[in-house]
Design a protein around this motif. Structure first.
Motif, PDB file in Angstrom:
ATOM      1  N   UNK A 515      39.591  28.714  36.253  1.00 59.65           N
ATOM      2  CA  UNK A 515      39.089  29.942  36.867  1.00 59.65           C
ATOM      3  C   UNK A 515      40.169  31.020  36.883  1.00 59.65           C
ATOM      4  N   UNK A 516      41.415  30.623  37.140  1.00 58.41           N
ATOM      5  CA  UNK A 516      42.522  31.582  37.153  1.00 58.41           C
ATOM      6  C   UNK A 516      42.648  32.268  35.804  1.00 58.41           C
ATOM      7  N   UNK A 517      42.507  31.492  34.741  1.00 59.49           N
ATOM      8  CA  UNK A 517      42.606  32.039  33.388  1.00 59.49           C
ATOM      9  C   UNK A 517      41.397  32.902  33.051  1.00 59.49           C
ATOM     10  N   UNK A 521      41.487  39.098  34.640  1.00 59.58           N
ATOM     11  CA  UNK A 521      41.349  40.554  34.612  1.00 59.58           C
ATOM     12  C   UNK A 521      40.823  41.103  35.946  1.00 59.58           C
ATOM     13  N   UNK A 522      40.259  40.223  36.784  1.00 59.35           N
ATOM     14  CA  UNK A 522      39.621  40.677  38.020  1.00 59.35           C
ATOM     15  C   UNK A 522      40.382  40.293  39.282  1.00 59.35           C
ATOM     16  N   UNK A 523      41.146  39.209  39.229  1.00 54.06           N
ATOM     17  CA  UNK A 523      41.842  38.744  40.431  1.00 54.06           C
ATOM     18  C   UNK A 523      43.312  38.525  40.128  1.00 54.06           C
ATOM     19  N   UNK A 524      44.112  38.630  41.181  1.00 55.80           N
ATOM     20  CA  UNK A 524      45.551  38.423  41.019  1.00 55.80           C
ATOM     21  C   UNK A 524      45.891  36.943  40.940  1.00 55.80           C
ATOM     22  N   UNK A 525      45.047  36.108  41.571  1.00 59.48           N
ATOM     23  CA  UNK A 525      45.314  34.664  41.559  1.00 59.48           C
ATOM     24  C   UNK A 525      44.057  33.939  42.033  1.00 59.48           C
ATOM     25  N   UNK A 526      43.961  32.679  41.692  1.00 65.96           N
ATOM     26  CA  UNK A 526      42.948  31.783  42.232  1.00 65.96           C
ATOM     27  C   UNK A 526      43.704  30.592  42.806  1.00 65.96           C
ATOM     28  N   UNK A 539      37.637  36.087  49.453  1.00 69.52           N
ATOM     29  CA  UNK A 539      38.648  36.968  48.878  1.00 69.52           C
ATOM     30  C   UNK A 539      39.647  37.356  49.955  1.00 69.52           C
ATOM     31  N   UNK A 540      40.917  37.418  49.578  1.00 73.02           N
ATOM     32  CA  UNK A 540      41.969  37.890  50.483  1.00 73.02           C
ATOM     33  C   UNK A 540      42.883  38.837  49.721  1.00 73.02           C
ATOM     34  N   UNK A 541      43.629  39.628  50.477  1.00 75.62           N
ATOM     35  CA  UNK A 541      44.603  40.531  49.873  1.00 75.62           C
ATOM     36  C   UNK A 541      45.944  39.820  49.773  1.00 75.62           C
ATOM     37  N   UNK A 567      42.872  38.186  45.769  1.00 72.99           N
ATOM     38  CA  UNK A 567      43.117  36.769  45.482  1.00 72.99           C
ATOM     39  C   UNK A 567      41.839  36.005  45.829  1.00 72.99           C
ATOM     40  N   UNK A 568      41.390  35.169  44.906  1.00 69.99           N
ATOM     41  CA  UNK A 568      40.206  34.339  45.141  1.00 69.99           C
ATOM     42  C   UNK A 568      40.658  32.996  45.671  1.00 69.99           C
TER      43      UNK A 568
END
Length: 630
Positions: A515-517, A521-526, A539-541, A567-568
């Motif tokens: 999911x991280x990969x 393009x949409x999240x900074x990390x999973x 979701x968190x900042x 961050x997801x």
């Protein structure tokens, strides 16, 4: 011997360009024509006060025993308004000196002082009778002043149209007051409203109702005078002599509201600066409370003469407070409308603010039910002070009340929060949003609720800003639960809660990497979440920068060009996540990763970034489920 009747008027030509000066006064100094009445009443009250002081050393000046007073007479037929006092009065020399301020100042000198006052310099012009007096020409095309000085045997008349000259002539004593001054305004056609009893009485009550001299009004020729002011200001009386009804009536008059005040703060400050304050906390919200252009509603008086209700006597976060401040220390320039930015005004503002906040503190401690009403009405406004008043931030935080995950329908103080903190808890946790229902259903709360950790539920607009300016309370920093790591595993929880049960299985760990990969393009990390117990995702900042709600507000207001990537967080113990992770189909895993992200967005109050793609993925998931069932 020349008799009074035979004397010819002395004509004095104005040296200054009076037309230009009057134009500046009407259009620059005074913003409201009604001010002329306040100025003339103030001058009459000053004359009575001067007589009182001079009578201390010369008792014969007031030996007739008449009490100081001001009489206002109206005549619709003659189109005149007359203001008469029995004060000190003026002789010929004083009349020329007082009413000829503009004449003897000279154009350049007076204009220089006028401009200096406008620029904020300490030009003390209001003390010169002529400046306030000449506001009469905003409404009158001719003004006559008849005066007899106390203790003297002559009376004089001053007359002018305010355009180029004025006349001074002796008059028979029978045409003049026994003592004092009579000002006769011959009103312009468009100023006839000032012959109306209701108009004039309202202006006097609002602006001069508390001068230290009784005021009577004759509404038409031949009518008996009626008293409209007794010369006693409520705020100058001892508290023991003021009834609740007196306070209620005054509150309604000064506030323009019809409710009952929740509290009044009445005190006199003595020392370096002396002033009296009578302030009220309304029982309902003023209709324009949240108007960004709304100013305070504290009225400023000097020696019981109304000056303005636009002076900044309180900080904006106390703009709901109504009342008056009366001082004799405040320096004024040009007119009673334009107050200098002075150290005296700053000191009064500081003192009044401190006393009001102290009164609120006492109310919070001793009258909790009343303070709860105050907070429900004005808490959102008071919290603005936490954001921008560094000096009183700690005091305001102590006053603040919040709903939380343990408060139910009640509110709790930060002191209550600290008293109930869990072992090892190092921060005051909060979450902000638009409504309580939204916040209570936030997935980010789940882990905190499971461990019995209290979270403040912040729903006011200002709640998105003040926590970033308030570094701590009682040594504990404020921390948004939608930002950074929750670190719940380090905190003691309620008996039976899962400690350290957030580890991901190899399959779930592999899916998180996928999911991280996929979502890079949409999240900074999973990452694995330690704050989720029921929901699959949230979701968190990031740890640094604004939290989720503040970032949304800033972006919506155009203050951020682009929001940072969130961050997801994925609940590794969710059965749904475990089932997804066990599936080997690449296309399915990709759709699942995107659908989990959109689910987190929806839970956060947002929409899927691409509604069409969301619908297509959901349709493929439905088709797969239906196929399996077949």
């Amino acid at each position: 011997m020349t008799t009074v009747e035979e004397r010819q008027p002395e004509q004095h030509v104005f040296e200054a360009d009076v037309s230009r000066l009057l134009h500046m006064m009407v259009h620059s100094v005074y913003s409201d024509k009604d001010v002329f009445l306040r100025e003339l009443v103030s001058n009459a009250a000053d004359a009575c006060e001067k007589l009182r002081y001079e009578s201390i050393s010369r008792p014969e000046l007031s030996s007739d025993g008449t009490q100081p007073g001001i009489l206002v007479s109206l005549s619709e037929e003659a189109k005149t308004l007359v203001i008469e006092d029995n004060g000190i009065g003026m002789n010929r020399g004083e009349m020329i000196d007082a009413l000829g301020t503009i004449a003897r100042s000279g154009t350049k000198a007076f204009m220089d002082r006028l401009e200096a006052a406008k620029a904020g310099e300490k030009a003390e012009l209001i003390g010169q009778f002529g400046v306030g007096f000449y506001s009469s020409f905003m409404v009158a095309d001719r003004v006559d002043v008849v005066s007899r000085r106390a203790g003297e045997g002559e009376a004089w008349k001053w007359s002018s149209d305010g355009k180029g000259s004025y006349d001074v002539v002796a008059v028979d004593l029978g045409e003049a007051p026994a003592r004092g001054t009579r000002v006769v305004l011959h009103l312009m056609e468009d100023a006839k409203k000032y012959t109306s009893k209701w108009t004039v009485e309202k202006i006097i009550r609002d602006q001069s109702g508390h001068v230290p001299v009784p005021i009577r009004l004759i509404e038409k020729d031949g009518a008996e005078p009626s008293q409209i002011s007794d010369g006693a200001a409520l705020w100058t009386k001892p508290k023991t002599e003021i009834s609740k009804q007196d306070y209620d009536d005054f509150y309604r008059g000064v506030s323009g509201q019809y409710d009952e005040a929740l509290a009044n703060i009445h005190f006199r400050a003595e020392g370096r600066h002396e002033y009296t304050t009578l302030a009220f906390i309304p029982g309902s919200q003023p209709f324009d409370l949240f108007d960004p252009d709304r100013q305070g509603r504290m009225k400023l008086y000097v020696k019981r003469v109304f000056i303005t209700d636009e002076a900044e006597l309180l900080p904006r976060y106390l703009r709901f407070v109504r009342g008056i401040v009366d001082t004799s220390d405040l320096p004024l320039n040009i007119s009673r409308e334009m107050i200098q930015e002075s150290p005296v005004l700053a000191a009064i503002k500081k003192g009044v603010t401190s006393r009001i906040l102290s009164a609120l503190e006492k109310m919070a401690e001793g009258e909790a039910e009343t303070f709860s009403k105050v907070w429900d009405l004005f808490g959102a406004i008071l919290k603005e002070g936490i954001y921008d008043d560094f000096e009183r931030r700690a005091q305001l935080l102590k006053l603040a009340r919040f709903r939380s995950t343990v408060s139910g329908e009640a509110t709790r103080s930060l002191a209550d929060y600290l008293a109930g903190m869990n072992e090892g808890q190092s921060a005051i946790y909060y979450i902000s949003g638009s409504s309580l229902d939204q916040l209570k259903s936030s997935p980010q709360l789940e882990g905190f609720r499971a461990k019995g950790i209290e979270v403040l539920l912040l729903t006011d607009g200002v709640d998105n800003f003040w926590p970033t300016n308030a570094p701590d309370f009682g040594g504990k920093p404020f921390k948004s639960i939608t930002q950074g790591l929750a670190d719940l595993n380090t905190l003691a929880g309620e008996e039976g809660t899962d400690e350290g049960g957030r580890q991901a299985s190899p399959e779930v760990g592999s899916f998180i990497d996928f999911a991280r990969s996929t979502l890079s393009e949409e999240v900074a990390d999973v990452r694995v979440s330690d704050r989720l117990t029921e929901s699959a995702v949230c979701l968190v900042a990031s740890e640094h920068g604004p939290d989720r709600q503040l970032e949304k507000l800033l972006q919506g207001a155009g203050r951020l060009q682009a929001a940072s990537k969130p961050i997801l967080e994925i609940n590794a113990q969710s059965e749904r996540v475990k089932s997804i992770a066990s599936m080997g189909d690449q296309a399915f895993r990709e759709d699942a990763a995107w659908l989990l992200l959109d689910e987190a967005r929806i839970l956060d109050g947002d929409k899927p970034a691409n509604p069409r793609a969301f619908a297509d993925r959901q349709a493929r998931l439905f088709a797969l489920a239906i196929g399996h069932r077949k």
